[in-house]
Design a protein around this motif. Sequence first.
Motif, PDB file in Angstrom:
ATOM      1  N   THR A  80      35.723  47.522  33.551  1.00  0.00           N
ATOM      2  CA  THR A  80      36.840  47.117  32.698  1.00  0.00           C
ATOM      3  C   THR A  80      37.010  45.602  32.733  1.00  0.00           C
ATOM      4  OG1 THR A  80      37.937  49.205  33.213  1.00  0.00           O
ATOM      5  CG2 THR A  80      39.280  47.484  32.204  1.00  0.00           C
ATOM      6  N   ALA A  81      37.114  44.997  31.546  1.00  0.00           N
ATOM      7  CA  ALA A  81      37.240  43.540  31.464  1.00  0.00           C
ATOM      8  C   ALA A  81      38.656  43.099  31.805  1.00  0.00           C
ATOM      9  CB  ALA A  81      36.874  43.065  30.061  1.00  0.00           C
ATOM     10  N   VAL A  82      38.755  42.089  32.658  1.00  0.00           N
ATOM     11  CA  VAL A  82      40.029  41.464  33.003  1.00  0.00           C
ATOM     12  C   VAL A  82      39.835  39.955  32.945  1.00  0.00           C
ATOM     13  CG1 VAL A  82      40.727  43.386  34.492  1.00  0.00           C
ATOM     14  CG2 VAL A  82      39.548  41.417  35.494  1.00  0.00           C
ATOM     15  N   SER A  83      40.925  39.215  32.962  1.00  0.00           N
ATOM     16  CA  SER A  83      40.830  37.761  32.950  1.00  0.00           C
ATOM     17  C   SER A  83      40.116  37.267  34.198  1.00  0.00           C
ATOM     18  CB  SER A  83      42.225  37.139  32.880  1.00  0.00           C
ATOM     19  OG  SER A  83      42.138  35.729  32.991  1.00  0.00           O
ATOM     20  N   VAL A  84      39.320  36.226  34.042  1.00  0.00           N
ATOM     21  CA  VAL A  84      38.674  35.616  35.200  1.00  0.00           C
ATOM     22  C   VAL A  84      39.705  34.863  36.046  1.00  0.00           C
ATOM     23  CG1 VAL A  84      38.062  33.365  34.213  1.00  0.00           C
ATOM     24  CG2 VAL A  84      36.540  34.432  35.884  1.00  0.00           C
ATOM     25  N   SER A  85      40.860  34.595  35.465  1.00  0.00           N
ATOM     26  CA  SER A  85      41.936  33.914  36.171  1.00  0.00           C
ATOM     27  C   SER A  85      42.888  34.925  36.786  1.00  0.00           C
ATOM     28  CB  SER A  85      42.716  33.008  35.205  1.00  0.00           C
ATOM     29  OG  SER A  85      43.938  32.592  35.788  1.00  0.00           O
ATOM     30  N   ALA A  86      42.930  34.969  38.101  1.00  0.00           N
ATOM     31  CA  ALA A  86      43.855  35.881  38.771  1.00  0.00           C
ATOM     32  C   ALA A  86      45.300  35.499  38.474  1.00  0.00           C
ATOM     33  CB  ALA A  86      43.606  35.874  40.275  1.00  0.00           C
ATOM     34  N   LYS A  87      45.568  34.209  38.298  1.00  0.00           N
ATOM     35  CA  LYS A  87      46.923  33.777  37.961  1.00  0.00           C
ATOM     36  C   LYS A  87      47.347  34.343  36.612  1.00  0.00           C
ATOM     37  CE  LYS A  87      49.980  29.767  37.659  1.00  0.00           C
ATOM     38  NZ  LYS A  87      50.656  30.284  36.453  1.00  0.00           N
TER      39      LYS A  87
END
Length: 244
Positions: free
Chosen positions: A12-19
Amino acid sequence: MSPSDVKANGWTAVSVSAKAIIDSVGKLQEAGSPIVRDIKFPSDDPLVVEAQAFAKARLGQEAYNHSMRVFYWGTIIAKRLLPEHAEALSPSTWALTCLLHDIGTAEAYFTSTRMSFDIYGGIKAMEVLKVLGGSADQAEAVAEAIIRHEDMGVDGTITFLGQLIQLATLYDNTGVYEGIEGFGSWVGESTRHSVNTTFPRHGWCSWFACTVRKEEANKPWCHTTHIPRFDKQLEANTLMKPWE
Protein backbone atom coordinates in the motif's frame (compact mmCIF):
# COMPACT_ATOMS: atom_id res chain seq x y z
CA MET A 1 -0.37 -12.96 -6.92
CA SER A 2 -3.70 -11.90 -5.43
CA PRO A 3 -5.19 -8.51 -4.49
CA SER A 4 -4.91 -9.47 -0.81
CA ASP A 5 -1.12 -9.69 -1.21
CA VAL A 6 -1.01 -5.92 -1.68
CA LYS A 7 -1.94 -5.26 1.94
CA ALA A 8 -0.43 -8.42 3.43
CA ASN A 9 2.98 -7.69 1.89
CA GLY A 10 2.86 -3.98 2.63
CA TRP A 11 2.56 -2.68 -0.92
CA THR A 12 0.00 0.00 0.00
CA ALA A 13 1.36 3.40 -1.02
CA VAL A 14 1.89 5.97 1.73
CA SER A 15 3.72 9.28 1.87
CA VAL A 16 7.49 9.03 2.08
CA SER A 17 7.21 11.75 4.72
CA ALA A 18 6.26 10.36 8.11
CA LYS A 19 5.40 13.90 9.21
CA ALA A 20 2.87 14.13 6.39
CA ILE A 21 1.30 10.88 7.59
CA ILE A 22 1.09 12.21 11.15
CA ASP A 23 -0.50 15.42 9.89
CA SER A 24 -3.08 13.42 7.93
CA VAL A 25 -4.07 10.99 10.72
CA GLY A 26 -4.11 13.68 13.39
CA LYS A 27 -2.73 11.71 16.32
CA LEU A 28 -1.13 8.42 17.25
CA GLN A 29 -3.21 5.54 18.59
CA GLU A 30 -2.60 4.42 22.16
CA ALA A 31 0.01 1.65 22.49
CA GLY A 32 -0.01 0.60 26.12
CA SER A 33 3.23 -0.75 27.58
CA PRO A 34 3.92 -4.11 25.90
CA ILE A 35 7.13 -5.99 26.61
CA VAL A 36 8.84 -8.53 24.37
CA ARG A 37 6.74 -11.51 25.46
CA ASP A 38 3.55 -9.58 24.61
CA ILE A 39 4.52 -9.24 20.94
CA LYS A 40 4.51 -12.44 18.91
CA PHE A 41 7.46 -13.03 16.61
CA PRO A 42 6.31 -15.37 13.78
CA SER A 43 8.62 -18.26 14.67
CA ASP A 44 5.90 -20.70 13.56
CA ASP A 45 6.60 -19.76 9.93
CA PRO A 46 9.32 -22.07 8.48
CA LEU A 47 10.41 -19.37 6.01
CA VAL A 48 11.00 -16.91 8.85
CA VAL A 49 12.94 -19.56 10.80
CA GLU A 50 15.20 -20.27 7.81
CA ALA A 51 15.73 -16.58 7.05
CA GLN A 52 16.52 -15.96 10.71
CA ALA A 53 19.15 -18.69 10.65
CA PHE A 54 20.59 -17.26 7.41
CA ALA A 55 20.87 -13.77 8.94
CA LYS A 56 22.23 -14.96 12.28
CA ALA A 57 24.96 -16.98 10.56
CA ARG A 58 26.17 -13.97 8.56
CA LEU A 59 25.58 -10.91 10.70
CA GLY A 60 27.58 -10.02 13.79
CA GLN A 61 25.75 -9.96 17.10
CA GLU A 62 25.42 -6.16 16.91
CA ALA A 63 23.59 -6.18 13.57
CA TYR A 64 21.53 -9.28 14.32
CA ASN A 65 20.25 -7.86 17.62
CA HIS A 66 19.52 -4.55 15.89
CA SER A 67 17.43 -6.42 13.33
CA MET A 68 15.44 -8.11 16.07
CA ARG A 69 14.87 -4.86 17.95
CA VAL A 70 13.61 -3.25 14.76
CA PHE A 71 10.89 -5.92 14.54
CA TYR A 72 9.50 -4.87 17.92
CA TRP A 73 9.82 -1.10 17.40
CA GLY A 74 8.10 -1.36 14.02
CA THR A 75 5.28 -3.56 15.28
CA ILE A 76 4.37 -0.91 17.85
CA ILE A 77 4.92 2.07 15.54
CA ALA A 78 2.71 0.53 12.84
CA LYS A 79 -0.19 0.03 15.24
CA ARG A 80 0.13 3.57 16.55
CA LEU A 81 0.55 5.34 13.21
CA LEU A 82 -1.55 3.39 10.69
CA PRO A 83 -3.47 0.66 12.57
CA GLU A 84 -5.52 -0.47 9.56
CA HIS A 85 -2.36 -1.04 7.53
CA ALA A 86 -0.73 -2.74 10.52
CA GLU A 87 -3.65 -5.12 10.94
CA ALA A 88 -3.46 -6.22 7.29
CA LEU A 89 0.34 -6.59 7.16
CA SER A 90 1.70 -10.14 7.34
CA PRO A 91 3.86 -10.51 10.48
CA SER A 92 6.07 -12.86 8.46
CA THR A 93 6.68 -10.29 5.73
CA TRP A 94 7.55 -7.72 8.40
CA ALA A 95 9.86 -10.15 10.22
CA LEU A 96 11.66 -11.09 6.99
CA THR A 97 12.23 -7.42 6.18
CA CYS A 98 13.69 -6.77 9.63
CA LEU A 99 15.92 -9.85 9.64
CA LEU A 100 17.43 -9.10 6.23
CA HIS A 101 17.41 -5.30 6.01
CA ASP A 102 21.11 -5.01 6.92
CA ILE A 103 22.31 -8.23 5.28
CA GLY A 104 24.37 -6.07 2.92
CA THR A 105 26.64 -5.16 5.86
CA ALA A 106 27.59 -8.81 6.41
CA GLU A 107 31.30 -9.44 5.96
CA ALA A 108 30.60 -11.78 3.03
CA TYR A 109 28.93 -8.98 1.03
CA PHE A 110 30.08 -5.60 2.36
CA THR A 111 33.30 -5.34 0.35
CA SER A 112 32.58 -7.90 -2.34
CA THR A 113 30.50 -5.44 -4.39
CA ARG A 114 30.68 -1.78 -5.35
CA MET A 115 26.94 -1.50 -4.80
CA SER A 116 25.49 0.36 -1.80
CA PHE A 117 24.86 -2.02 1.10
CA ASP A 118 21.11 -1.39 1.19
CA ILE A 119 20.61 -1.84 -2.54
CA TYR A 120 22.73 -4.98 -2.76
CA GLY A 121 21.13 -6.23 0.45
CA GLY A 122 17.66 -5.92 -1.05
CA ILE A 123 18.68 -7.89 -4.13
CA LYS A 124 20.37 -10.54 -1.98
CA ALA A 125 17.32 -10.80 0.28
CA MET A 126 15.06 -11.34 -2.72
CA GLU A 127 17.32 -14.09 -4.07
CA VAL A 128 17.53 -15.83 -0.70
CA LEU A 129 13.80 -15.72 -0.03
CA LYS A 130 12.96 -17.17 -3.43
CA VAL A 131 15.49 -19.98 -2.93
CA LEU A 132 14.00 -20.68 0.51
CA GLY A 133 10.56 -21.06 -1.06
CA GLY A 134 8.99 -17.67 -0.44
CA SER A 135 6.52 -16.27 -2.94
CA ALA A 136 7.78 -13.85 -5.58
CA ASP A 137 5.44 -11.12 -4.33
CA GLN A 138 6.64 -11.40 -0.74
CA ALA A 139 10.31 -11.55 -1.75
CA GLU A 140 9.92 -8.50 -3.99
CA ALA A 141 8.08 -6.56 -1.28
CA VAL A 142 10.91 -7.25 1.17
CA ALA A 143 13.51 -6.31 -1.44
CA GLU A 144 11.83 -3.01 -2.32
CA ALA A 145 11.55 -2.07 1.36
CA ILE A 146 15.21 -2.91 2.05
CA ILE A 147 16.44 -1.05 -1.02
CA ARG A 148 14.56 2.05 0.09
CA HIS A 149 15.10 1.86 3.84
CA GLU A 150 17.58 4.75 3.79
CA ASP A 151 15.50 6.69 1.24
CA MET A 152 14.03 9.25 3.64
CA GLY A 153 12.52 12.37 2.13
CA VAL A 154 9.48 14.61 1.88
CA ASP A 155 8.25 14.15 -1.68
CA GLY A 156 6.55 11.17 -3.29
CA THR A 157 5.31 7.87 -1.94
CA ILE A 158 6.73 4.61 -0.66
CA THR A 159 5.24 1.25 0.28
CA PHE A 160 3.86 0.96 3.80
CA LEU A 161 6.48 -1.77 4.41
CA GLY A 162 9.21 0.60 3.24
CA GLN A 163 7.97 3.43 5.43
CA LEU A 164 7.79 1.10 8.41
CA ILE A 165 11.35 -0.19 8.05
CA GLN A 166 12.53 3.42 7.71
CA LEU A 167 10.78 4.46 10.91
CA ALA A 168 11.78 1.41 12.93
CA THR A 169 15.46 1.55 11.93
CA LEU A 170 15.60 5.30 12.53
CA TYR A 171 14.04 4.76 15.95
CA ASP A 172 16.80 2.31 16.89
CA ASN A 173 19.61 4.23 15.20
CA THR A 174 19.04 7.86 16.15
CA GLY A 175 15.85 8.08 18.23
CA VAL A 176 14.83 11.26 16.41
CA TYR A 177 12.96 12.18 13.23
CA GLU A 178 13.47 15.65 11.80
CA GLY A 179 10.26 17.65 12.03
CA ILE A 180 8.50 15.23 14.41
CA GLU A 181 8.55 16.34 18.02
CA GLY A 182 8.45 13.51 20.54
CA PHE A 183 9.42 10.75 18.12
CA GLY A 184 11.25 8.96 20.95
CA SER A 185 8.00 8.67 22.93
CA TRP A 186 6.32 6.64 20.18
CA VAL A 187 7.52 3.58 22.13
CA GLY A 188 7.19 3.66 25.92
CA GLU A 189 10.07 3.49 28.37
CA SER A 190 9.17 0.05 29.74
CA THR A 191 8.97 -1.33 26.21
CA ARG A 192 12.32 0.20 25.30
CA HIS A 193 13.87 -1.38 28.37
CA SER A 194 12.40 -4.81 27.62
CA VAL A 195 13.49 -4.84 23.96
CA ASN A 196 16.97 -3.45 24.63
CA THR A 197 17.67 -5.90 27.44
CA THR A 198 16.29 -8.90 25.53
CA PHE A 199 18.40 -8.00 22.48
CA PRO A 200 21.40 -6.11 23.94
CA ARG A 201 22.82 -3.26 21.88
CA HIS A 202 26.52 -4.08 22.38
CA GLY A 203 27.45 -0.52 21.45
CA TRP A 204 25.34 -0.69 18.28
CA CYS A 205 25.36 3.03 17.52
CA SER A 206 29.16 3.24 17.65
CA TRP A 207 29.49 0.01 15.66
CA PHE A 208 27.14 1.19 12.93
CA ALA A 209 28.68 4.66 12.82
CA CYS A 210 31.99 2.95 12.06
CA THR A 211 30.29 0.84 9.37
CA VAL A 212 28.80 3.98 7.81
CA ARG A 213 32.23 5.61 7.69
CA LYS A 214 33.75 2.53 6.09
CA GLU A 215 31.12 2.40 3.39
CA GLU A 216 31.30 6.11 2.62
CA ALA A 217 35.12 5.94 2.46
CA ASN A 218 35.18 2.88 0.21
CA LYS A 219 32.09 3.80 -1.84
CA PRO A 220 31.77 7.60 -1.94
CA TRP A 221 28.80 7.20 -4.31
CA CYS A 222 26.83 5.02 -1.86
CA HIS A 223 23.20 5.62 -0.95
CA THR A 224 24.12 6.10 2.73
CA THR A 225 25.46 9.56 1.80
CA HIS A 226 21.79 10.50 1.25
CA ILE A 227 21.56 10.91 5.05
CA PRO A 228 23.76 13.89 6.02
CA ARG A 229 26.18 13.25 8.90
CA PHE A 230 24.55 9.89 9.57
CA ASP A 231 27.53 8.65 11.57
CA LYS A 232 27.30 11.68 13.87
CA GLN A 233 23.54 11.21 14.27
CA LEU A 234 24.13 7.64 15.37
CA GLU A 235 26.70 8.65 17.95
CA ALA A 236 24.36 11.37 19.26
CA ASN A 237 21.53 8.90 20.00
CA THR A 238 20.54 9.95 23.53
CA LEU A 239 17.28 7.94 23.52
CA MET A 240 19.12 4.61 23.51
CA LYS A 241 22.22 5.73 25.43
CA PRO A 242 21.21 4.03 28.72
CA TRP A 243 21.42 0.63 26.97
CA GLU A 244 24.40 1.21 24.70
